[in-house]
Design a protein around this motif. Structure first.
Motif, short mmCIF file in Angstrom:
data_model
loop_
_atom_site.label_atom_id
_atom_site.label_comp_id
_atom_site.label_asym_id
_atom_site.label_seq_id
_atom_site.Cartn_x
_atom_site.Cartn_y
_atom_site.Cartn_z
N LEU A 159 61.10 -38.68 55.78
CA LEU A 159 59.51 -38.52 55.54
C LEU A 159 58.72 -38.37 56.68
CD1 LEU A 159 57.44 -38.09 53.27
CD2 LEU A 159 57.35 -40.60 53.06
N ALA A 160 59.08 -39.25 57.50
CA ALA A 160 57.90 -38.97 58.53
C ALA A 160 58.16 -37.74 59.40
CB ALA A 160 58.24 -40.33 59.56
N ARG A 161 59.50 -37.59 59.47
CA ARG A 161 59.74 -36.19 60.23
C ARG A 161 59.26 -35.19 59.54
NH1 ARG A 161 65.92 -34.44 62.02
NH2 ARG A 161 65.39 -32.82 63.56
N ALA A 162 59.24 -34.95 58.30
CA ALA A 162 58.48 -34.15 57.44
C ALA A 162 57.11 -33.94 57.40
CB ALA A 162 59.33 -34.11 55.95
N TYR A 163 56.75 -35.10 57.37
CA TYR A 163 55.08 -35.15 57.58
C TYR A 163 54.67 -34.84 58.97
CZ TYR A 163 50.72 -37.43 57.16
OH TYR A 163 49.37 -37.54 56.92
N VAL A 169 64.08 -36.84 74.19
CA VAL A 169 65.45 -37.06 74.73
C VAL A 169 65.99 -36.16 75.54
CG1 VAL A 169 67.88 -37.46 74.00
CG2 VAL A 169 66.00 -38.11 72.58
N PHE A 170 66.70 -36.63 76.80
CA PHE A 170 67.09 -35.77 78.19
C PHE A 170 68.62 -35.94 77.98
CE2 PHE A 170 62.71 -36.84 78.95
CZ PHE A 170 62.24 -35.61 79.25
N PHE A 171 69.34 -34.86 78.33
CA PHE A 171 70.83 -34.67 78.15
C PHE A 171 71.60 -34.75 79.62
CE2 PHE A 171 69.09 -33.14 74.39
CZ PHE A 171 69.73 -33.86 73.39
N SER A 172 72.60 -35.18 79.46
CA SER A 172 73.36 -35.05 80.86
C SER A 172 73.56 -33.64 81.41
CB SER A 172 74.59 -35.68 80.66
OG SER A 172 75.60 -35.02 79.67
N ASP A 219 61.78 -35.62 68.96
CA ASP A 219 61.98 -36.11 67.33
C ASP A 219 60.99 -37.23 67.32
OD1 ASP A 219 62.70 -36.19 64.86
OD2 ASP A 219 64.87 -36.08 65.31
N VAL A 220 60.69 -37.71 66.10
CA VAL A 220 59.86 -38.73 65.81
C VAL A 220 60.96 -39.85 65.09
CG1 VAL A 220 57.76 -37.32 65.69
CG2 VAL A 220 59.15 -37.57 63.70
N PHE A 221 60.51 -41.08 65.13
CA PHE A 221 61.16 -42.09 64.09
C PHE A 221 60.02 -42.92 63.72
CE2 PHE A 221 60.94 -44.05 68.22
CZ PHE A 221 61.01 -45.41 68.03
N LEU A 222 60.32 -43.70 62.70
CA LEU A 222 59.28 -44.64 61.94
C LEU A 222 59.78 -46.01 61.86
CD1 LEU A 222 56.84 -44.66 60.09
CD2 LEU A 222 58.48 -44.75 58.09
N THR A 223 61.05 -46.13 61.89
CA THR A 223 61.72 -47.63 61.72
C THR A 223 62.31 -48.11 62.92
OG1 THR A 223 63.63 -46.97 60.50
CG2 THR A 223 61.64 -47.74 59.20
N CYS A 253 53.29 -41.11 68.43
CA CYS A 253 52.91 -39.95 68.21
C CYS A 253 51.72 -39.55 68.00
CB CYS A 253 53.90 -39.50 66.78
SG CYS A 253 53.79 -37.80 66.49
N LEU A 254 51.30 -38.47 68.49
CA LEU A 254 49.83 -38.16 68.55
C LEU A 254 49.60 -37.23 67.34
CD1 LEU A 254 48.93 -37.50 72.08
CD2 LEU A 254 48.47 -39.49 70.87
#
Length: 752
Positions: A438-442, A556-559, A568-572, A707-708
């Motif tokens: 939901l946080a990602r969709a919001y 996120v940065f990859f090798s 991306d975003v996360f909530l918990t 997240c702004l």
């Protein structure tokens, strides 16, 4: 004697309900969550007992105030108001006592003063025009057409089919469909008319004859009298010093007008019949697409049956044109699909048109005539079409802007602002993983609204959360990583902050799976027996106090240097682990290093330390770690809600008699912004919100910060372009919310 027994039974039920709120004296676990439901169902079966329940609840509220039992006040007040809205007739003396009590709550801190003010305003209107609260609730929930009160509400239940079992999804779908079987606009209009007459005219009128008269009428006549009643009630409710006698006389005239066209027999006046409160409009959705939430909201705000004139559409399109400055906003840099064609479709404007030979004998006027080249007409999707999104001129309360006539010295009249006539109540069923989704969709929705505003001025968005724990996790990785308690951290936090949420909503975590596996009873189709639907309706009707959770942004940065960084975003929660599938080349390079340094990888952690004085201090530390966990949900309601609790597992070398060994030491950090970087060739994995489907591999570095809000970023970019660059916020920026927070409604919010 019978009334005394009824009063004693209701008092016993209310006292049992209060004992459930005492943490040191919990009620029976099998009854938790059903005491409130059975109490209201008992009153629904015999509405004449509503004044008895209201009187008992008022006495208990006054007793809780004298004894300083503040944790009783909000649950009692919600129970009382729900009974008062559904009651057919409550005396003005009882309403006055409740109104006086709500005014006393204004001297208490939040959330008591907030809830007290809200209910005091409603009660003042209810005393002036009895039946207003019931009428407005039915009109908005059933989306009845009414000019005096044009608001609409709808409940959207979202469940992730990969997180809940098939039996739970089928049971929820069955209950939702059964709750809508007996719903119809005609029945709802009859309920509004009957309840308004009962509330205003008391028991001295033949309500049974009124109900039979409405049943025999054609639908057009019922709608006519419905509009008359709504106009009368709303007219009295909106006035500051309205005369209740005039309101009663007006409804009495409507009452005689309804019965004048119906031949009533010699029907004796029986006991006061009850008018049920119909279930709200509920739709159940399996969340299978990423943008499904946004699509459902668009369809609710702008139904497919509505259309708009081309002239009105073009003017709306100009008004909602995307500014060029949006491309400079970092938070809104998404792929933007063109919605306006640069090709005019005229053959003369095509690149090769000048080279085509002119037909002999044609005049210059004929040659300059505009002709459209034939092509394929593609019908766009109604959700993705700009015409569909911007066609709001025919919706209730909105007018299609007329093309202004430009006269000398007269400026054009500005268009009327939009009104939020729609309220979407989003109910999430599941664990913390669906809240992360939901946080990602919001966040995605807010970015859409920044690029082109459509839903924000028209829609009031409310979020609700019901924890549901399925019997088996979706994957083996989830089963090994988390326990059932860890998957419901948000529900645990809300339950500690709001005891009434804990009693009525948190108990559904294990009750819904149990009810889903029970065999269906013959009365399954009855709306009165739908426990889950009734609890959801009570939650969305009375849960008006939001608890805001900070949404965190992660980069996120990859090798692989050629791979673009992921945002991306996360909530918990965010979890990192050392990646197991290491290539042979990496393994040969790090084999010698792993022996002296132990398991794990070398990390450089840069973070801003959170202290009591809120003076940020940037610290850097290097360590060897096997993984870390970032918790975004506070452990208690007293902690700072915008703070990350980072637990880093550090591997420390220990020298003893048996040789060298390694022990795990937990490093705890409190921060708001943090950077993790691997100094080796090895990479690690990142899992967001405990969801194995949101796992990033081959990660060598990550950045986490609050997240702004996308609109804040846009306004700040505009301010920086128009003035000198400054570190502090100036102008309108300092009045806007800086960070993006996800509000989840509860009954009381956070009670300190």
């Amino acid at each position: 004697m019978e009334s005394t027994e009824v009063e004693s039974d209701i008092l016993r039920r209310v006292r049992t309900l209060l004992r459930e709120l005492d943490r040191h004296h919990p009620a029976c676990q099998c009854d938790r969550g059903m005491l409130r439901w059975t109490l209201h169902k008992k009153i629904d079966q015999n509405p004449s007992n509503s004044p008895v329940l209201v009187r008992i609840l008022v006495k208990e509220l006054e007793r809780a105030e004298r004894g300083d039992f503040r944790h009783y006040i909000i649950p009692l007040l919600h129970t009382l108001m729900y009974a008062l809205i559904k009651a057919p007739c409550i005396s003005d003396e009882l309403c006055g006592r409740v109104y006086d009590f709500c005014k006393k709550l204004l001297t208490l801190p939040k959330p008591f003063c907030t809830i007290g003010l809200d209910y005091a305003i409603r009660l003042k209107m209810e005393r002036t025009a009895p039946g207003t609260l019931y009428q407005r609730m039915v009109i908005s929930e059933q989306s009845l057409k009414s000019n005096p009160y044009p608001y609409q509400e709808k409940i959207f239940i979202f469940a992730d089919p990969e997180l809940l079992s098939e039996a739970i999804c089928n049971a929820l779908l069955t209950d939702t469909e059964a709750a809508q079987v007996s719903q119809s606009p005609r029945a709802s209009m009859c309920y509004v008319i009957t309840h308004a007459m009962q509330a205003a005219l008391s028991e001295g009128w033949d309500i049974s004859s009124l109900e039979r008269a409405l049943q025999d009428m054609p639908t057009s006549d019922v709608e006519h009298w419905f509009q008359q009643v709504v106009e009368a009630v709303e007219c009295a409710g909106d006035k500051v010093n309205a005369d209740r006698g005039q309101h009663t006389a007006r409804l009495e005239k409507i009452y005689h007008g309804i019965l004048s066209s119906w031949q009533a027999g010699d029907t004796p006046l029986g006991r006061l019949p009850g008018t049920p409160l119909p279930n709200p409009s509920i739709s159940f959705h399996l969340w299978t697409e990423e943008d499904q939430l946004w699509k459902e909201l668009v369809l609710f705000t702008r139904p497919l049956s509505q259309s708009c004139e081309p002239e009105c559409l073009s003017q709306d399109l100009e008004k909602f044109e995307i500014p060029e400055i949006i491309s400079d906003c970092e938070c809104c840099q998404q792929t933007r699909f063109s919605v306006l064609s640069t090709d005019s479709g005229i053959e003369r404007d095509l690149p090769g048109a000048a080279e085509e030979p002119v037909a002999p004998g044609s005049t210059e006027a004929e040659q300059s005539r505009l002709q459209r080249k034939g092509g394929i007409k593609k019908k766009p999707s109604p959700v993705e079409s700009v015409a569909f999104l911007q066609a709001a001129c025919n919706s209730p309360g909105m007018k299609c802007p007329v093309k202004p006539q430009r006269r000398l010295g007269i400026p054009p009249e500005p268009p009327a602002p939009c009104q939020r006539l729609h309220t979407a109540r989003i109910v999430l069923l599941g664990d913390d993983r669906i809240l992360g989704r939901l946080a990602r969709a919001y966040h995605s929705l807010r970015k859409r609204e920044t690029r082109r505003v459509f839903l924000t001025p028209r829609l009031n968005l409310q979020f609700y959360y019901i924890p549901v724990m399925t019997e088996k996790p979706s994957t083996l990785e989830d089963q090994a990583a988390t326990t059932p308690e860890e998957l419901c951290e948000v529900a645990g936090y809300l339950g500690r902050a709001d005891p009434w949420y804990q009693s009525n909503i948190s108990t559904l975590c294990h009750m819904i799976p149990k009810l889903a596996t029970m065999p269906s009873s013959p009365s399954k189709h009855l709306v009165t027996d739908l426990f889950i639907t009734d609890v959801i309706a009570y939650y969305v009707r009375m849960g008006t106090q939001p608890v805001s959770f900070q949404v965190y942004a992660v980069k996120v940065f990859f090798s692989d240097p050629a791979q673009e960084p992921a945002e991306d975003v996360f909530l918990t929660e965010l979890v990192t682990q050392v990646q197991d599938n290491v290539s042979h080349r990496e393994l040969s390079m790090t084999k010698k290093k792993m022996t002296p340094d132990g398991p794990g990888i070398d990390l450089t952690v840069t973070y801003r330390k959170v202290v009591v004085s809120e003076r940020e201090k940037e610290l850097v530390m290097s360590l060897r770690s096997t993984g870390l966990v970032m918790k975004a949900i506070p452990a208690s309601e007293a902690e700072d809600p915008v703070c990350l609790n980072v637990n880093i597992t550090e591997m420390v070398r220990v020298n003893n008699l048996s040789g060298r060994s390694f022990s795990a030491v937990a490093n705890r950090v409190k921060t708001r912004c943090i950077q993790i970087r691997s100094t080796e060739q090895r990479s690690f994995t990142v899992c967001l919100d405990k969801d194995s489907r949101r796992t990033y591999r081959n990660v060598v570095s990550l950045e986490v910060s609050p997240c702004l809000e996308p609109s804040y970023c846009l306004q700040k970019t505009r301010t920086m372009k128009s003035s000198l660059p400054k570190s502090e916020d100036v102008g309108l920026v300092k009045y806007m919310p800086k960070s993006l927070q996800l509000p989840i409604n509860t009954f009381a919010g956070i009670i300190q």
